[in-house]
Design an enzyme around this catalytic site. Sequence first.
Site, PDB file in Angstrom:
ATOM      1  N   CYS A   1      63.037  45.241 -13.202  1.00  0.00           N
ATOM      2  CA  CYS A   1      62.284  45.521 -12.105  1.00  0.00           C
ATOM      3  C   CYS A   1      61.416  46.786 -12.582  1.00  0.00           C
ATOM      4  CB  CYS A   1      62.966  45.990 -10.671  1.00  0.00           C
ATOM      5  SG  CYS A   1      64.101  44.660 -10.673  1.00  0.00           S
TER       6      CYS A   1
ATOM      7  N   ARG B   1      56.785  43.995 -15.097  1.00  0.00           N
ATOM      8  CA  ARG B   1      58.490  43.870 -15.266  1.00  0.00           C
ATOM      9  C   ARG B   1      59.211  43.067 -14.399  1.00  0.00           C
ATOM     10  NH1 ARG B   1      59.528  48.860 -17.819  1.00  0.00           N
ATOM     11  NH2 ARG B   1      61.563  48.644 -16.864  1.00  0.00           N
TER      12      ARG B   1
ATOM     13  N   TRP C   1      62.613  41.701 -10.083  1.00  0.00           N
ATOM     14  CA  TRP C   1      62.961  40.404 -11.011  1.00  0.00           C
ATOM     15  C   TRP C   1      64.460  40.309 -10.504  1.00  0.00           C
ATOM     16  CZ3 TRP C   1      66.714  38.860 -14.669  1.00  0.00           C
ATOM     17  CH2 TRP C   1      66.337  37.831 -15.567  1.00  0.00           C
TER      18      TRP C   1
ATOM     19  N   ASN D   1      66.370  49.612 -10.048  1.00  0.00           N
ATOM     20  CA  ASN D   1      66.265  48.712 -11.294  1.00  0.00           C
ATOM     21  C   ASN D   1      67.416  48.628 -11.848  1.00  0.00           C
ATOM     22  OD1 ASN D   1      65.422  47.388 -13.459  1.00  0.00           O
ATOM     23  ND2 ASN D   1      64.405  49.167 -14.251  1.00  0.00           N
ATOM     24  N   GLY D   2      67.942  47.628 -12.345  1.00  0.00           N
ATOM     25  CA  GLY D   2      69.294  47.573 -13.053  1.00  0.00           C
ATOM     26  C   GLY D   2      70.418  46.596 -12.737  1.00  0.00           C
TER      27      GLY D   2
ATOM     28  N   GLU E   1      58.656  31.431 -33.536  1.00  0.00           N
ATOM     29  CA  GLU E   1      57.858  32.206 -32.587  1.00  0.00           C
ATOM     30  C   GLU E   1      56.757  31.420 -31.925  1.00  0.00           C
ATOM     31  OE1 GLU E   1      57.969  34.812 -31.339  1.00  0.00           O
ATOM     32  OE2 GLU E   1      55.970  35.456 -30.497  1.00  0.00           O
TER      33      GLU E   1
ATOM     34  N   LYS F   1      56.629  31.228 -27.848  1.00  0.00           N
ATOM     35  CA  LYS F   1      55.381  31.265 -27.197  1.00  0.00           C
ATOM     36  C   LYS F   1      54.656  30.310 -26.193  1.00  0.00           C
ATOM     37  CE  LYS F   1      54.654  34.810 -27.482  1.00  0.00           C
ATOM     38  NZ  LYS F   1      55.386  35.954 -27.986  1.00  0.00           N
TER      39      LYS F   1
ATOM     40  N   GLU G   1      56.990  29.636 -23.348  1.00  0.00           N
ATOM     41  CA  GLU G   1      57.312  30.611 -22.161  1.00  0.00           C
ATOM     42  C   GLU G   1      56.217  30.731 -21.424  1.00  0.00           C
ATOM     43  OE1 GLU G   1      56.499  34.612 -24.884  1.00  0.00           O
ATOM     44  OE2 GLU G   1      57.847  34.914 -22.987  1.00  0.00           O
TER      45      GLU G   1
ATOM     46  N   HIS H   1      66.553  14.721 -40.188  1.00  0.00           N
ATOM     47  CA  HIS H   1      68.016  14.640 -40.235  1.00  0.00           C
ATOM     48  C   HIS H   1      68.549  14.645 -38.742  1.00  0.00           C
ATOM     49  CE1 HIS H   1      68.691  15.344 -44.362  1.00  0.00           C
ATOM     50  NE2 HIS H   1      67.656  16.372 -44.211  1.00  0.00           N
TER      51      HIS H   1
ATOM     52  N   LYS I   1      58.798  41.337 -18.385  1.00  0.00           N
ATOM     53  CA  LYS I   1      58.400  41.868 -19.859  1.00  0.00           C
ATOM     54  C   LYS I   1      59.634  42.529 -20.424  1.00  0.00           C
ATOM     55  CE  LYS I   1      55.661  43.229 -22.692  1.00  0.00           C
ATOM     56  NZ  LYS I   1      55.113  42.200 -23.729  1.00  0.00           N
TER      57      LYS I   1
END
Length: 612
Positions: free
Chosen positions: A2, A27, A75, A99-100, A478, A482, A485, A501, A607
Amino acid sequence: MCGIIGFAGNLPAKNILIDGLEQLEYRGYDSAGIAVMDPEKGIIIKKKVGRVADLRDAAKDMETSAVTGIGHTRWATHGGVTDVNAHPHRVGQVTLLHNGIIENYRELTVQFGLKDKLVSETDSEVVAAFLDMVYEGDPIAAIRKVVKLLSGSFALCIMFDDQPDKIFSVRNVSPLVAAASKSGAIVASDLTALIAYSKEYFVVPEYHILTLTKEGIKVEDLKGNEISPEILTVNWDISAAQKGGYPHFMLKEIYEQPDALARTIMPRVKDGLPFLLDDGIDDEILKKLKRVNIVACGTAMHAGMVGRTVIENKLRIPVTVDIASEFRYKDPIIDEDTLTIVLSQSGETIDTLEALRLAKRKGSKVLSIVNVKGSTIARESDYVLYTHAGPEIAVASTKAYTVQISAMYLLACRIAIVKGIFSEDEARSFIKNLENVGELIKETLLNANNIKRIANFIKIAPDVFYIGRGIDYTMSLEASLKLKEISYIHAEAYAAGELKHGTISLIEEGVPVISEGVPVIAIATDEAVYSKVISNIREVKSRGAYVILISHDENIDDATICDKQIKLPEADATFSVFATAAVLQLIAYYVSDAKGLDVDKPRNLAKSVTVE
Ligand code: M6R
């Protein structure tokens, strides 16, 4: 995860808090809220599900002359995304945001009989209730009592009804920075919220209690000893954290890569050779390493994979790359001869931080490659190689990734020199190529319109595959992260030789007129395996795939190989990764934008991942 902010000063708090939350929104953006201490009406809280813009709207009619307050953008971890679970939380005479994660919130609730005081499902409200229970008019004493019993991570901003014009703040693990400015004292999860007021700031030390007033900030440890934290200076300004005319931060950050790379590479090149002494990295530590162990999460971990390919191929030193959340729990094999390299843009990712601590406990020296100055990972590492990407605001990492790769390359070259693996000429040539990678990206960006058109073919696809070999396979990993997301399209990366395979069964033709076949984006920059990749491409092409080839070739006019081609500027595969990265970033960006999605703030993400 957050974003939190607290302000005590001379200016209207409401606007300062909401403006600050806008900067911190990347965030977390499930809900947002503020609480201000109005001189006549007391505490006023406004909080709701949605974005900071929704909060700003909802707070339009909030008449207040308050100059003290706290703000939060969430978040969600404990409890769904609801207005009640949004912060701040108010219990009795305590208003608090967090936050946490408070890991022992259940135990505390039971032990101290707090259940009846709670209205939300959050772990955070338990802290407010606990504080209210122990509060007897001395805020510091109450905070001290409570934080000693909290387990987990927290950054808290707290107001007490009978402490007008004061904000209290304390943290463990979760980040907090603070600044005393002419406008007042301010504390926030990161610098983006402070920079409009001050270029000087300090990192809040863990388990120290801050008292913010318009006069300044008092910092004391849990025993009541006052301390003066080290004051740091920000080396970028507010415009770096704004869109600067671009429609999205992600696009701006893609375009910033040449400059970010120059800032990261150039000061570390002396007389054509890598020079890391100014960063405190002496040759002795590099000379004696026998193994390298890279630990990171997400995109940073993918940068580590590129680094591994180069260190193993060119230096012949064994390298392992681990996802930090796995590394933490696997009893890794490391010793004093192992150099652990930790990569992190934010320097706060909790799993990466814990992996770092584990590596140190096992006797390994830790060198971190970090973008945020003074972050926890940087502070706890034995050596730090800062990247100079400037603030990265878009949740999808772009410029932080390429500068991480460049820092790995500088390091690899220095190791090669001190171990006598590179001759001076080889080292000079390596560095010359590295100095040119910004130009490769610039040239690639000229092709943006073509990439945008190609993205239009991809946007309707339910699945996309990326294939490549060697270093191009690491780029595929990567690229698929990208795309997933920010476009919500299912994407997978495969080593090109591996597809047959099993996964090749997913390749099929499209329905004529309505759609093309399954998109396969093939990266082929490495001469050594080029013909193998082309064979793999033919295998999928002949089964109906819609192939987009990213390579150095002049126009390929062969429908049995590809449907579209994106040409890269000429360069050795080791250095082509920078141009390839820009192409892959633009593909993801344009697909997401074409789908009308929130490119910078994709759903469910934040983020900086400061919870496990
Ligand atoms: O701040 P860090 O570099 O430690 O973050 C690691 C990952 O969370 C981050 O790279 C994430 O994967 C990005 N959203 C990817 O674009």
